[in-house]
Design an enzyme around this catalytic site. Structure first.
Site, PDB file in Angstrom:
ATOM      1  N   HIS A 110       0.833  -1.212   0.000  1.00  0.00           N
ATOM      2  CA  HIS A 110       0.000   0.000   0.000  1.00  0.00           C
ATOM      3  C   HIS A 110       0.862   1.254   0.000  1.00  0.00           C
ATOM      4  O   HIS A 110       2.059   1.208   0.304  1.00  0.00           O
ATOM      5  CB  HIS A 110      -0.928   0.017   1.221  1.00  0.00           C
ATOM      6  CG  HIS A 110      -0.191   0.153   2.522  1.00  0.00           C
ATOM      7  ND1 HIS A 110       0.495  -0.889   3.110  1.00  0.00           N
ATOM      8  CD2 HIS A 110       0.022   1.229   3.323  1.00  0.00           C
ATOM      9  CE1 HIS A 110       1.073  -0.465   4.220  1.00  0.00           C
ATOM     10  NE2 HIS A 110       0.810   0.833   4.374  1.00  0.00           N
ATOM     11  N   ASP A 112       0.486   5.028   1.886  1.00  0.00           N
ATOM     12  CA  ASP A 112      -0.292   5.440   3.049  1.00  0.00           C
ATOM     13  C   ASP A 112      -1.444   6.382   2.694  1.00  0.00           C
ATOM     14  O   ASP A 112      -1.263   7.385   1.988  1.00  0.00           O
ATOM     15  CB  ASP A 112       0.624   6.107   4.089  1.00  0.00           C
ATOM     16  CG  ASP A 112       1.528   5.079   4.771  1.00  0.00           C
ATOM     17  OD1 ASP A 112       1.152   3.892   4.828  1.00  0.00           O
ATOM     18  OD2 ASP A 112       2.615   5.469   5.252  1.00  0.00           O
ATOM     19  N   HIS A 267       4.669   0.242   0.164  1.00  0.00           N
ATOM     20  CA  HIS A 267       5.441  -0.536   1.144  1.00  0.00           C
ATOM     21  C   HIS A 267       4.619  -1.697   1.697  1.00  0.00           C
ATOM     22  O   HIS A 267       3.395  -1.751   1.544  1.00  0.00           O
ATOM     23  CB  HIS A 267       5.989   0.351   2.256  1.00  0.00           C
ATOM     24  CG  HIS A 267       4.955   1.171   2.955  1.00  0.00           C
ATOM     25  ND1 HIS A 267       4.474   2.351   2.430  1.00  0.00           N
ATOM     26  CD2 HIS A 267       4.313   0.996   4.127  1.00  0.00           C
ATOM     27  CE1 HIS A 267       3.572   2.858   3.251  1.00  0.00           C
ATOM     28  NE2 HIS A 267       3.445   2.049   4.290  1.00  0.00           N
ATOM     29  N   ARG A 286       4.621   5.891  13.812  1.00  0.00           N
ATOM     30  CA  ARG A 286       4.738   6.619  12.540  1.00  0.00           C
ATOM     31  C   ARG A 286       4.130   8.009  12.646  1.00  0.00           C
ATOM     32  O   ARG A 286       3.098   8.178  13.301  1.00  0.00           O
ATOM     33  CB  ARG A 286       3.996   5.841  11.457  1.00  0.00           C
ATOM     34  CG  ARG A 286       4.077   6.438  10.072  1.00  0.00           C
ATOM     35  CD  ARG A 286       3.103   5.756   9.120  1.00  0.00           C
ATOM     36  NE  ARG A 286       1.778   6.325   9.234  1.00  0.00           N
ATOM     37  CZ  ARG A 286       0.701   5.864   8.611  1.00  0.00           C
ATOM     38  NH1 ARG A 286       0.783   4.794   7.851  1.00  0.00           N
ATOM     39  NH2 ARG A 286      -0.463   6.445   8.761  1.00  0.00           N
TER      40      ARG A 286
HETATM   41  O1  LIG Z   1       5.199  -1.743  10.080  1.00  0.00           O
HETATM   42  C1  LIG Z   1       5.794  -1.350   9.079  1.00  0.00           C
HETATM   43  O2  LIG Z   1       6.942  -1.658   8.839  1.00  0.00           O
HETATM   44  C2  LIG Z   1       5.105  -0.453   8.110  1.00  0.00           C
HETATM   45  C3  LIG Z   1       3.788  -0.051   8.642  1.00  0.00           C
HETATM   46  C4  LIG Z   1       3.093   0.863   7.705  1.00  0.00           C
HETATM   47  O3  LIG Z   1       2.509   0.479   6.751  1.00  0.00           O
HETATM   48  C5  LIG Z   1       3.179   2.286   7.976  1.00  0.00           C
HETATM   49  O4  LIG Z   1       3.748   2.674   8.992  1.00  0.00           O
HETATM   50  O5  LIG Z   1       2.693   3.050   7.164  1.00  0.00           O
HETATM   51 FE   LIG Z   2       1.857   2.110   5.597  1.00  0.00          FE
END
Ligand SMILES: O=C(O)CCC(=O)C(=O)O
Ligand SMILES: [Fe+2]
Length: 299
Positions: A110, A112, A267, A286
């Site tokens: 995806h 974000d 990602h 994040r």
């Molecule tokens: O947990 C992760 O490594 C990525 C998680 C994710 O998709 C994000 O933080 O946007």
């Molecule tokens: Fe993500």
């Protein structure tokens, strides 16, 4: 992350960064910077490197949430953590906490928050709890993937618009877990997830380069074509985007901080640690930088 070539390079924006590229196209580790005490010139250089390399890894940072947010604030305007997800009261509202113990996974490719009109410009992620091994994150370069399509297929997708629908992932959660009251996004309280339209080929607002801007997480269909055609085109693009040549993979350590350009990458976090040894926990924090409304070629 394995370093494929050793070329040390610098970005020219007033200050030199020690850059170790992951490969010929995108991704780099930046050394010699203490994020918590970075100078304004260093922050400007990091911002430039983000556009140049798309994924930047910093190691040995050991940031708290407040320092993580403070650094992000120096790079741009912040969004709330997420349009609908409730990360709890233990983290600031700008922080999105993804906890495997709370069913927080990202094992679908995806980009974000593309289900909102104004998806984030970039994301800044750090691990808080890691399993002993596993839980690596992968990024795909959607600009490189666009360039490595044949010219006729590029011509086809240049014209298309896709619908992105957050209900597939978050509709039930918003309605039943949050009683229809999500968070504030782009100045508005999110009470429902109205599907949005974005160009299938996005023009990067800073470089003018084109990237494939659909993803299996949030894109529901392509407009103006049959269901079968939409499925066929999306399947083709997803298989192409995720070819190994288009991907870099990061093996996390505590103290890492990773930034990515969310306008031209996808990602995926490997969910390979959960089923072993009775399950291991992984928690990631994040923050996201406020982005613009995606623009295509004909907009
Ligand atoms: O947990 C992760 O490594 C990525 C998680 C994710 O998709 C994000 O933080 O946007
Ligand atoms: Fe993500």
């Amino acid at each position: 992350m394995s370093v494929i070539n050793q070329s040390r390079t610098t970005v020219r924006s007033g200050v030199e960064l020690d850059i170790d590229r992951f490969g010929p196209h995108f991704g780099a580790q930046v050394s010699g910077i203490d994020i918590a005490s970075a100078s304004d010139d260093q922050v400007r250089a990091i911002r430039a490197a983000l556009v140049e390399f798309k994924v930047l890894v910093f190691r040995g940072q050991q940031l708290e949430d407040a320092e993580h947010i403070e650094f992000a604030n120096r790079l741009g305007d912040l969004t709330t953590g997420h349009p609908v997800h409730d990360s709890g009261t233990d983290v600031p509202e700008q922080m999105y906490s993804l906890d495997s113990a709370d069913n927080g996974f990202a094992d679908v490719w995806h980009t974000d928050v593309t289900f909102m009109e104004r998806p984030p410009l970039g994301s800044i992620l750090r691990p808080v709890v890691l399993p002993p091994t596993g839980g690596d994150t992968n990024w795909a370069d959607a600009e490189l993937a666009y360039l490595s399509l044949s010219e006729p297929v590029r011509g086809l997708i240049d014209q298309l618009t896709a619908v992105h629908d957050g209900n597939r992932e978050f509709g039930y959660y918003l309605k039943h877990k949050r009683g229809g009251k999500g968070n504030t996004w782009d100045g508005r309280e999110v009470t429902e997830l109205t599907p949005v339209r974005h160009p299938v080929v996005r023009v990067h607002p800073e470089t003018g380069r084109r990237a494939i801007f659909v993803n299996p997480g949030f894109t529901s269909h392509i407009e103006g074509v049959s269901d079968a055609e939409s499925r066929g085109i999306l399947d083709l693009l997803y298989a192409h985007l995720t070819k190994p040549e288009h991907i870099v993979r990061h093996r996390w350590q505590l103290g890492d901080l990773v930034l990515w350009d969310n306008r031209n990458t996808l990602h995926y976090a490997n969910r390979d640690y959960v089923d072993f040894d009775g399950g291991q926990r992984r928690i990631m924090h994040r923050v996201t930088l406020r982005g613009d409304i995606p623009v295509g070629l004909t907009a």
